[in-house]
Design an enzyme around this catalytic site. Structure first.
Site, PDB file in Angstrom:
ATOM      1  CG  ASP A 214      -1.628   1.240   1.526  1.00 59.35           C
ATOM      2  OD1 ASP A 214      -1.645   2.120   0.639  1.00 59.35           O
ATOM      3  OD2 ASP A 214      -2.218   1.363   2.621  1.00 59.35           O
TER       4      ASP A 214
ATOM      5  CE  LYS B 204      -1.625   6.998  -3.351  1.00 58.99           C
ATOM      6  NZ  LYS B 204      -2.050   6.026  -2.333  1.00 58.99           N
TER       7      LYS B 204
ATOM      8  CD  GLU C 145      -4.852   3.577  -2.259  1.00 55.74           C
ATOM      9  OE1 GLU C 145      -5.677   4.364  -1.758  1.00 55.74           O
ATOM     10  OE2 GLU C 145      -3.735   3.938  -2.663  1.00 55.74           O
TER      11      GLU C 145
ATOM     12  CG  ASP D 188      -9.141   4.570   1.325  1.00 53.65           C
ATOM     13  OD1 ASP D 188      -8.626   5.246   2.242  1.00 53.65           O
ATOM     14  OD2 ASP D 188      -8.479   3.852   0.562  1.00 53.65           O
TER      15      ASP D 188
END
Ligand code: AMP
Length: 528
Positions: free
Chosen positions: A8, A70, A147, A169
């Site tokens: 992850d 990211k 994810e 999420d």
């Protein structure tokens, strides 16, 4: 295949897991942590720090510390340190390299293969950039998965009854909602929506803004101007935010924060949960739009969702949980660890690929529609959003002017009707079309998206059979030679890091020999 790990690669923290004895197990990093901060730092004396060590020194070395990279994946952003420009892929590769090396140490064998997760809402360029980061780090990226799908995988594997679930999420920098169908080992993504510019960082920033205003009012200073003050505020705000998830008030205490006319400022402020909720209510509200969107795309009502899985560290915020509870009419499900389940799901997917896990099938979807530009800049969709992957689809187009022998195929991704509002993924020319009146030539454009969500496009003149195809490399992505160069540099660093480690080990050996000592066990463990 060597051991395959699930990664992850998070905005704020990253986590790795591996299948052991049929179970997904979190791989601890060298200091024993179960997650590793996605932070890279370059010290002034030329060392490169990654993870907790980098995060720890962020306050004193803010302009040489890189976090939330990211958010820049798939863009042409560069970080320049000591005159060298690094791509987001290279910075991400450093984090991946650390996870790889920790995993190799933990498993006692070299890890070479990985499944890496990305937010469901990541565009093709962002997915490709993530894959490239893996390659640079020396990993064979077997699969890129979403994810929320990974989270559902971690959760859904033992479930028998067919059901529809939602994965909410909210991480450090991104927000994703997915609606999934779980039915006897098959997990199908029915819809995804999200916002890749919304996350826990924004909650921190809202608190920082409040403190900056307070500093201005009380001490007449502009904290925005001082990067090290800002870094300290940011760190303190994040800690206060986390405390406020379990307490109703948190005190921020920052001695010698800055200099005012009357001397050093020893700053202290108490933030109540109510105040924090007031400052961040707009952010919580913003997360509800993608929730609505995902439900409507899936053609479902809140009542038809049996569970809402809370994923990502920021899903622990009480106001977030309350908003979900109110909207969905049910208690959010918190039975899985929000920080670890994504990596666990990725390792389970790795288990499926390596044959360790059977009876589990994963069907993913395209997060955004794909198509080409037609006359007047109109976007012509070929593959609709939320189509199950892998997918291949063709459409026939023709020329817009008579005797045209070349067509430009511009590939776009997005939901808007005009291409200028969407994202250009790449373009190519199909030459040698037979001269004819406009509307006569038949040009077949085929889109193919593989299981990683990466796009391949072909155009063929059906009259002449001539065809042209491209593997899309969006302008922001790296060319093969750039990837090769980055791989080479990363390897060099690996060598250098290894050498440093070996030097440290032999130094320690010498120390032990000198001391003839009794602390062998402790020292061995420490040096790993
Ligand atoms: P992730 O990207 O899933 O690792 O999430 C990281 C984000 O979650 C960061 O913004 C953290 O500050 C935030 N976070 C972690 N734990 C908590 C908590 N207990 N309450 C609120 N936010 C948290």
């Amino acid at each position: 295949m060597s051991k395959l790990i699930g990664i992850d690669l998070g905005t704020t923290n990253s986590c790795a897991a591996v299948m052991e004895g049929g179970e997904s197990v979190i791989i601890p990093n060298e200091s024993g942590g179960r997650t590793t901060p996605s932070v890279v730092a370059f010290t002034k004396n030329g060392d490169r720090l990654i993870g907790q060590a980098a995060k720890r020194q962020a306050v004193v070395n803010p302009d040489r510390t890189i976090s939330s990279i990211k958010r820049k994946m798939g863009s042409d952003y560069r970080v320049t340190i000591d005159g060298k420009a690094y791509t987001p892929q290279e910075i991400s590769a450093m984090i991946l390299q650390k996870l790889k090396s920790d995993a190799s140490d933990y498993l006692g064998e070299e890890v070479t293969d990985a499944v890496i997760t990305v937010p469901a809402y990541f565009t093709d360029a962002q997915r490709q950039a993530t894959k490239d980061a893996g390659t640079i780090a020396g990993l064979n990226v077997q699969r890129i998965i979403n994810e929320p799908t990974a989270a559902a995988l971690a959760y859904g594997i033992n479930k028998e009854e067919p059901q529809k679930i939602m994965v909410y999420d909210l991480g450090g920098g991104t927000f994703d909602v997915s609606v999934l169908d779980i039915n006897s080992g098959i997990i199908e993504v029915l819809a995804t929506a999200g916002n890749n510019r919304l996350g826990g960082d924004d909650f921190d920033d809202a608190l920082v803004e409040y403190i900056i205003d307070d500093l201005k009012r009380q001490y007449k200073i502009n904290a925005r101007k001082d990067i090290s003050v800002l870094s300290r505020l940011k760190e303190a705000a994040e800690n206060a935010k986390i405390e406020l998830s379990s307490l109703t008030a948190a005190t921020i205490n920052l001695p010698f924060l800055a200099q005012s006319k009357d001397g050093p400022i020893n700053y202290e402020i108490t933030i109540t949960r109510a105040k924090f909720e007031e400052l961040t209510s707009h952010l919580v509200r913003q997360t509800m739009d993608p929730v609505r969107q995902a439900l409507s795309d899936a053609g479902l009502s809140p009542a038809s969702i049996s569970k809402v899985l809370m994923v990502g560290g920021s899903s622990r915020i009480p106001a977030v949980q309350e908003a979900v509870r109110n909207f969905m009419g049910k208690e959010p499900f918190k039975g899985i660890n929000p920080d670890e389940c994504v990596a666990m799901g990725a390792s389970l997917q790795g288990g499926v690929l390596s044959g360790q896990v059977t009876g589990l099938l994963l069907l993913d979807v395209t997060p955004l529609s794909l198509g080409i530009e037609t006359v007047g800049g109109v976007f012509s969709k070929i593959i609709n959003r939320n189509t199950t992957l892998p997918v291949k689809k063709s459409e026939i187009y023709t020329t817009a002017t008579s005797f045209q022998t070349t067509v430009d195929v511009k590939v776009f991704q997005g939901e808007r009707q005009m291409t200028r509002d969407n994202r250009l993924l790449g373009e190519f020319h199909l030459k040698g079309i037979r001269r004819a009146m406009r509307g006569v030539p038949q040009i077949e454009v085929t889109f193919e998206i593989d299981t990683n969500g990466i796009v391949h496009v072909t155009a063929q003149d059906l009259g002449t059979g001539k065809s042209q195809d491209i593997t899309i490399t969006a302008s922001s992505n790296l060319s093969q030679s750039e990837i090769d160069r980055a791989v080479y540099e990363a390897r060099m660093y690996e060598e250098q890091d290894k050498k440093r480690r070996e030097e440290a080990q032999s130094k320690e050996r010498r120390r032990k020999e000198k001391n003839q000592n009794h602390d062998d066990d402790f020292v061995d463990g420490d040096l790993h």
